[in-house]
Design an enzyme around this catalytic site. Structure first.
Site, PDB file in Angstrom:
ATOM      1  N   ASP A 161       0.848  -1.102   0.006  1.00 15.82           N
ATOM      2  CA  ASP A 161      -0.059  -0.017  -0.064  1.00 15.82           C
ATOM      3  C   ASP A 161       0.816   1.217   0.007  1.00 15.82           C
ATOM      4  O   ASP A 161       0.692   2.263  -0.808  1.00 15.82           O
ATOM      5  CB  ASP A 161      -0.908  -0.063   1.169  1.00 15.82           C
ATOM      6  N   ARG A 164       2.099   1.630  -3.441  1.00 19.88           N
ATOM      7  CA  ARG A 164       1.348   2.078  -4.407  1.00 19.88           C
ATOM      8  C   ARG A 164       1.153   3.612  -4.380  1.00 19.88           C
ATOM      9  O   ARG A 164       0.721   4.349  -5.069  1.00 19.88           O
ATOM     10  CB  ARG A 164      -0.249   1.183  -4.057  1.00 19.88           C
ATOM     11  N   HIS A 189      -4.740  -3.330   6.164  1.00 18.83           N
ATOM     12  CA  HIS A 189      -4.557  -3.565   4.874  1.00 18.83           C
ATOM     13  C   HIS A 189      -6.024  -3.822   4.244  1.00 18.83           C
ATOM     14  O   HIS A 189      -6.326  -4.991   3.992  1.00 18.83           O
ATOM     15  CB  HIS A 189      -3.585  -4.946   4.578  1.00 18.83           C
TER      16      HIS A 189
HETATM   17  P1  NAX Z   1      -2.412 -18.310  -3.852  1.00 25.72           P
HETATM   18  O1  NAX Z   1      -3.859 -18.967  -3.731  1.00 25.72           O
HETATM   19  O2  NAX Z   1      -1.591 -18.442  -5.234  1.00 25.72           O
HETATM   20  O3  NAX Z   1      -1.363 -19.353  -2.945  1.00 25.72           O
HETATM   21  C1  NAX Z   1      -1.594 -19.349  -1.782  1.00 25.72           C
HETATM   22  C2  NAX Z   1      -0.864 -20.913  -1.250  1.00 25.72           C
HETATM   23  O4  NAX Z   1      -1.061 -20.992   0.133  1.00 25.72           O
HETATM   24  C3  NAX Z   1      -1.709 -21.925  -1.906  1.00 25.72           C
HETATM   25  O5  NAX Z   1      -0.466 -22.815  -2.658  1.00 25.72           O
HETATM   26  C4  NAX Z   1      -2.143 -22.680  -0.787  1.00 25.72           C
HETATM   27  O6  NAX Z   1      -1.880 -24.148  -1.022  1.00 25.72           O
HETATM   28  C5  NAX Z   1      -1.151 -22.265   0.238  1.00 25.72           C
HETATM   29  N1  NAX Z   1      -1.629 -22.522   1.518  1.00 25.72           N
HETATM   30  C6  NAX Z   1      -2.985 -22.464   2.194  1.00 25.72           C
HETATM   31  N2  NAX Z   1      -3.092 -22.631   3.372  1.00 25.72           N
HETATM   32  C7  NAX Z   1      -1.619 -22.938   3.747  1.00 25.72           C
HETATM   33  C8  NAX Z   1      -1.587 -23.323   4.830  1.00 25.72           C
HETATM   34  N3  NAX Z   1      -2.051 -23.649   6.093  1.00 25.72           N
HETATM   35  N4  NAX Z   1       0.146 -23.780   5.054  1.00 25.72           N
HETATM   36  C9  NAX Z   1       0.767 -23.522   3.840  1.00 25.72           C
HETATM   37  N5  NAX Z   1       0.219 -23.186   2.996  1.00 25.72           N
HETATM   38  C10 NAX Z   1      -0.954 -22.879   2.922  1.00 25.72           C
HETATM   39  O7  NAX Z   1      -2.349 -17.009  -3.186  1.00 25.72           O
HETATM   40  P2  NAX Z   1      -1.403 -15.766  -3.187  1.00 25.72           P
HETATM   41  O8  NAX Z   1      -1.842 -14.905  -4.614  1.00 25.72           O
HETATM   42  O9  NAX Z   1       0.126 -16.241  -3.404  1.00 25.72           O
HETATM   43  O10 NAX Z   1      -1.764 -14.896  -2.074  1.00 25.72           O
HETATM   44  C11 NAX Z   1      -1.495 -15.285  -0.867  1.00 25.72           C
HETATM   45  C12 NAX Z   1      -1.924 -14.315   0.205  1.00 25.72           C
HETATM   46  O11 NAX Z   1      -1.495 -13.101   0.078  1.00 25.72           O
HETATM   47  C13 NAX Z   1      -3.583 -14.325   0.198  1.00 25.72           C
HETATM   48  O12 NAX Z   1      -4.159 -14.433   1.572  1.00 25.72           O
HETATM   49  C14 NAX Z   1      -3.877 -12.940  -0.251  1.00 25.72           C
HETATM   50  O13 NAX Z   1      -5.109 -12.342  -0.179  1.00 25.72           O
HETATM   51  C15 NAX Z   1      -2.542 -12.138   0.336  1.00 25.72           C
HETATM   52  N6  NAX Z   1      -2.227 -10.999  -0.303  1.00 25.72           N
HETATM   53  C16 NAX Z   1      -1.797  -9.920   0.555  1.00 25.72           C
HETATM   54  C17 NAX Z   1      -1.488  -8.572   0.327  1.00 25.72           C
HETATM   55  C18 NAX Z   1      -0.980  -7.730   1.245  1.00 25.72           C
HETATM   56  O14 NAX Z   1      -0.510  -6.617   0.970  1.00 25.72           O
HETATM   57  N7  NAX Z   1      -0.809  -7.933   2.593  1.00 25.72           N
HETATM   58  C19 NAX Z   1      -1.306  -8.472  -1.227  1.00 25.72           C
HETATM   59  C20 NAX Z   1      -1.144  -9.533  -1.988  1.00 25.72           C
HETATM   60  C21 NAX Z   1      -2.413 -10.666  -1.563  1.00 25.72           C
HETATM   61  O15 NAX Z   1      -3.640 -10.357  -1.961  1.00 25.72           O
END
Ligand code: NAX
Length: 326
Positions: A161, A164, A189
């Site tokens: 953020d 951005r 966030h």
């Molecule tokens: P993806 O769905 O591509 O990847 C997440 C991965 O986490 C998957 O491979 C899944 O199998 C794995 N996973 C789920 N539960 C798990 C656990 N208990 N232990 C280990 N692995 C686990 O998501 P991605 O685009 O990589 O985003 C990841 C997270 O970042 C999401 O929650 C998303 O909302 C968050 N974000 C946060 C941002 C921020 O600024 N704080 C910005 C970007 C993003 O949206």
């Protein structure tokens, strides 16, 4: 060359993981003299574990000089064992028709377990950075499980953020991004976050004076920064990944660089009107590698105070939704 540090990354086969791991292994996060051992965690099902094996093969294929080992696992105890940094990226995404309260609870279970295990098995100097959403509240939940590690060890990422906001100010002013300083993110966030533009400078001058358009700062600027995640999904058909990974590199790099002042979601101590015990985006100054102090004393006008009250309320509400789990 220092001894290698162990860096645990959850959700390592996800889209942020894919953009992140190669940056860590190349030295972008911890610097060119700091070798790393990557501990990569994915859910213990066949497909994500296979994907993780593929990512580890690609990391091998880069022959990174600083990468001294890769552990792939579905076991959080192995991933967090002796880890110096725990980067909690993995989380359950919001499904169609899913209420925010359900998302909070489902992720709450993950972060309760991971917080407890990190506290039990991570290194004595462990630091935790949460990216998985809802990031602020997940950091609060993980910290609530810790008896050994103090709450300041648990941070959540609002650096995307900040980055951005920095770019939007630079574009509006027709300036380089490097000319924009001191733009910090307050609160959650989420679209309620507040980038406090009144303290920012562009080329050493107050940003509000350089831009000279209060209506733009209070309207389109805040909207663009706050809703950027949704705009990326609409344009790309997938959520921000490379920019999120880049922001986590910045988040950790700034936290290990004494003197850096940057936005981090940390446990509130009541500064700027945030409820104590929520994790709020705030400006912090890194003191020693991994440690920081909140920068206090920025004056907030009525508009800023009303925006901070809004984002604070959302954080308090999120905490209330998971209170029975803590
Ligand atoms: P993806 O769905 O591509 O990847 C997440 C991965 O986490 C998957 O491979 C899944 O199998 C794995 N996973 C789920 N539960 C798990 C656990 N208990 N232990 C280990 N692995 C686990 O998501 P991605 O685009 O990589 O985003 C990841 C997270 O970042 C999401 O929650 C998303 O909302 C968050 N974000 C946060 C941002 C921020 O600024 N704080 C910005 C970007 C993003 O949206």
């Amino acid at each position: 060359m220092s001894a290698p540090i162990k860096v645990a990354v959850t959700g390592a086969a996800g889209q942020i993981g894919y953009a992140l791991l190669f940056r860590i292994a190349s030295g972008a996060m911890f610097g060119p003299n700091q070798p790393v051992i990557l501990h990569l965690l994915e859910v213990p099902a066949e497909k994500p574990q296979q994907a993780l094996t593929g990512v580890a093969m690609e990391l091998d294929d880069c022959a990174f000089p600083l990468l001294k080992g890769i552990v792939t696992t579905g076991d959080a105890r192995v991933a967090f064992g002796d880890a110096n940094w725990c980067l909690l990226v993995g989380a359950k995404p919001r499904g169609p028709g899913m209420e925010r309260a359900d998302l909070l609870k489902d992720n709450g279970r993950i972060f309760i377990e991971q917080g407890r295990i990190i506290d039990e098995v991570a290194a004595a100097d462990a630091r935790v950075a949460v990216v998985g959403n809802p990031a602020n509240t997940n950091a609060m939940i993980a910290a609530s499980q810790a008896k050994r590690l103090t709450p300041d060890r648990f941070t959540a990422m609002v650096r995307l953020d900040q980055n951005r906001a920095q770019t939007q100010l630079a574009k509006k002013a027709g300036a380089e991004t490097t000319a924009v300083k001191d733009i910090f993110i307050y609160g959650n966030h989420s679209p309620t976050m507040f980038p406090a533009y009144a303290h920012a400078t562009i080329g050493g001058q107050p940003a509000a004076g350089v831009i000279n358009d209060e209506a733009w700062l209070q309207g389109p600027f805040l909207d663009t920064v706050g809703k950027r995640g949704a705009a990326i999904i609409a344009a790309r058909g997938a959520s921000s990944a490379a920019s999120a990974a880049n922001a986590l590199v910045d988040h950790v790099r700034s936290l290990v660089t004494p003197g850096e002042v940057h936005s981090v979601a940390v446990k509130s101590e009541g500064h700027y009107g945030f409820d104590p015990n929520v994790w709020a985006g705030l400006p912090v100054r890194t003191t020693t590698p991994g440690s920081y102090e909140v920068v206090t004393g920025y004056a907030m006008d009525d508009f800023a105070q009303s925006r901070i009250a809004l984002t604070n309320k959302e954080l308090v509400d999120e905490r209330a939704m998971v209170a029975d789990m803590l």
